[in-house]
Write a protein that holds these residues in place. Sequence first.
Motif, short mmCIF file in Angstrom:
data_model
loop_
_atom_site.label_atom_id
_atom_site.label_comp_id
_atom_site.label_asym_id
_atom_site.label_seq_id
_atom_site.Cartn_x
_atom_site.Cartn_y
_atom_site.Cartn_z
N VAL A 190 0.86 -1.18 0.00
CA VAL A 190 0.00 0.00 0.00
C VAL A 190 0.90 1.23 0.00
CG1 VAL A 190 -0.13 0.08 2.53
CG2 VAL A 190 -1.95 1.13 1.19
N THR A 191 0.43 2.32 -0.57
CA THR A 191 1.12 3.60 -0.44
C THR A 191 0.22 4.57 0.30
OG1 THR A 191 0.31 4.35 -2.59
CG2 THR A 191 2.49 3.33 -2.54
N VAL A 192 0.82 5.44 1.09
CA VAL A 192 0.09 6.48 1.81
C VAL A 192 0.75 7.81 1.43
CG1 VAL A 192 -0.61 7.37 4.05
CG2 VAL A 192 -0.38 4.89 3.72
N ASN A 193 -0.03 8.68 0.83
CA ASN A 193 0.52 9.94 0.32
C ASN A 193 -0.22 11.15 0.87
OD1 ASN A 193 2.52 8.85 -1.38
ND2 ASN A 193 1.02 8.48 -3.00
N PHE A 194 0.48 12.27 0.89
CA PHE A 194 -0.19 13.55 1.06
C PHE A 194 -0.86 13.94 -0.25
CE2 PHE A 194 3.54 14.08 3.98
CZ PHE A 194 2.83 14.14 5.16
N ASP A 195 -1.82 14.82 -0.17
CA ASP A 195 -2.40 15.37 -1.39
C ASP A 195 -1.48 16.50 -1.85
OD1 ASP A 195 -3.92 16.23 -3.48
OD2 ASP A 195 -5.81 16.25 -2.38
N ILE A 196 -0.32 16.09 -2.36
CA ILE A 196 0.72 17.04 -2.76
C ILE A 196 0.22 18.00 -3.84
CG2 ILE A 196 2.95 17.23 -3.92
CD1 ILE A 196 3.22 16.42 -1.03
N ALA A 197 -0.53 17.45 -4.79
CA ALA A 197 -1.03 18.28 -5.88
C ALA A 197 -1.91 19.41 -5.35
CB ALA A 197 -1.80 17.43 -6.88
N ASP A 198 -2.77 19.10 -4.40
CA ASP A 198 -3.64 20.14 -3.84
C ASP A 198 -2.82 21.20 -3.12
OD1 ASP A 198 -6.31 21.20 -3.12
OD2 ASP A 198 -5.65 20.73 -1.08
N GLY A 199 -1.76 20.78 -2.43
CA GLY A 199 -0.91 21.75 -1.75
C GLY A 199 -0.29 22.74 -2.71
N MET A 200 0.22 22.24 -3.83
CA MET A 200 0.83 23.15 -4.79
C MET A 200 -0.21 24.01 -5.49
SD MET A 200 3.62 24.40 -5.81
CE MET A 200 5.09 23.39 -5.63
N ARG A 201 -1.40 23.45 -5.70
CA ARG A 201 -2.48 24.28 -6.26
C ARG A 201 -2.81 25.43 -5.33
NH1 ARG A 201 -4.54 19.39 -8.60
NH2 ARG A 201 -5.55 18.84 -6.65
N GLN A 202 -2.83 25.18 -4.03
CA GLN A 202 -3.11 26.24 -3.07
C GLN A 202 -2.06 27.34 -3.14
OE1 GLN A 202 -4.38 25.08 0.98
NE2 GLN A 202 -4.52 22.97 0.23
N VAL A 203 -0.78 26.95 -3.27
CA VAL A 203 0.29 27.94 -3.41
C VAL A 203 0.08 28.79 -4.65
CG1 VAL A 203 2.76 28.23 -3.87
CG2 VAL A 203 2.00 26.58 -2.14
N ALA A 204 -0.15 28.12 -5.80
CA ALA A 204 -0.29 28.84 -7.07
C ALA A 204 -1.48 29.80 -7.03
CB ALA A 204 -0.45 27.84 -8.21
N ARG A 205 -2.59 29.34 -6.50
CA ARG A 205 -3.78 30.18 -6.46
C ARG A 205 -3.60 31.36 -5.52
NH1 ARG A 205 -7.79 24.89 -6.34
NH2 ARG A 205 -7.72 24.49 -8.60
N CYS A 206 -2.87 31.15 -4.44
CA CYS A 206 -2.59 32.26 -3.51
C CYS A 206 -1.80 33.35 -4.22
CB CYS A 206 -1.82 31.73 -2.31
SG CYS A 206 -1.22 33.01 -1.18
N LEU A 207 -0.75 32.96 -4.95
CA LEU A 207 0.08 33.94 -5.64
C LEU A 207 -0.69 34.62 -6.77
CD1 LEU A 207 3.47 32.00 -5.74
CD2 LEU A 207 2.84 33.94 -4.25
N LEU A 208 -1.47 33.84 -7.50
CA LEU A 208 -2.29 34.44 -8.57
C LEU A 208 -3.27 35.44 -7.99
CD1 LEU A 208 -3.05 31.29 -10.77
CD2 LEU A 208 -1.54 33.21 -11.36
#
Length: 371
Positions: A190-208
Amino acid sequence: MPGVTDTARPTSRDVARAAGVSQATVSLVLGGKSRGRVSERTAEAVRAAALALGYRPNLAARNLRLGRTRTALLVVPALTNEYFARVYTGAARVAAEHEFGVVLYPSPDGIGPARDPFGSARASLDGVIASSMAADALDAIGGGDLPLVMLDSDPGAAGAAGAGGAGGSGGAGGAAGSGAAGAAGSGAAVTVNFDIADGMRQVARCLLGLGHRRITHLASAVDTWTFHVRAATLADTLAGAGDVVLYTVRSAHSVEDARLAAEHALTRPGPRPTALVCDDDILAAGACKAARRLGLRVPADVSVTGFDDLALATAVEPELTTVRLPADEIGGRGMAALLAVLDGRPADGSDLPVELVVRGSTGPPPAPAVT
């Protein structure tokens, strides 16, 4: 209590006699397998009898009977990074609750192949948890025979190719997909991951949202799934804005290397970027250092963001806007997943949510110079 001598170590038979139940019932209750099979009233009577007698299970005998060592190996790229210390803390906490031990082992070559630390890990371990490493880096440990749980790692080619996630750029399209679904492709149980994509989307949207349109990605040069996802997601999200210029510069994983890379990005020909998006807080610290050496103010002249939310994020001035990754939680979730695999139960491979923490290192871009 009747039937127990003062000198003998109490046994499960003594507990059964004191509680008025069978030894099988005692085994179910004290082994944590009584739910739905033994009434709560009876289970409580067994636990009370065991406590009164001072009974402790013979773990050595039980482990021998089950063919287990009750030991897990946690493999990490480095011991000097606070993030991996937090992963270990979470894994060890859950392990202790189930009378397991965790051996922490850094891969000698970073994310590269990890040597078998015991000569024959299969004889010494029940399973392996690997944090932020490639699946084939674990081939030497157990030869694929040990249950493997991977954290913050590639969920497998099958899962990554078909899921929605970050959008397909650079082969990372399934970044946000369920880890369990793609685990077979990586050799992990099994793999257990963070929602890394969502984290980077939050960064990009904040800057935009702040008005930034000239953005440089200070990307980690480490070749792993998690950094591929960050790069692909940032590019896809900014591309959707239509009028953004994105430049990427790579850096080794140190403050000094990040400083040099950021200085290059801030002094290269053409309009200066108004924001530096860094793949983690260590790189962000180097970016802030570069800005100061060039006489630039953060965030008045250039905004800086990080990723991880290490203690470093609040040690720099101004404090970093960064994505908080609950490393202790993923460590605990990974250990729980390994225990589930060992018991033949379904493991939770869902992604862990992340949070953008906005602090003083981000602000609106500087106003255009008046000519």
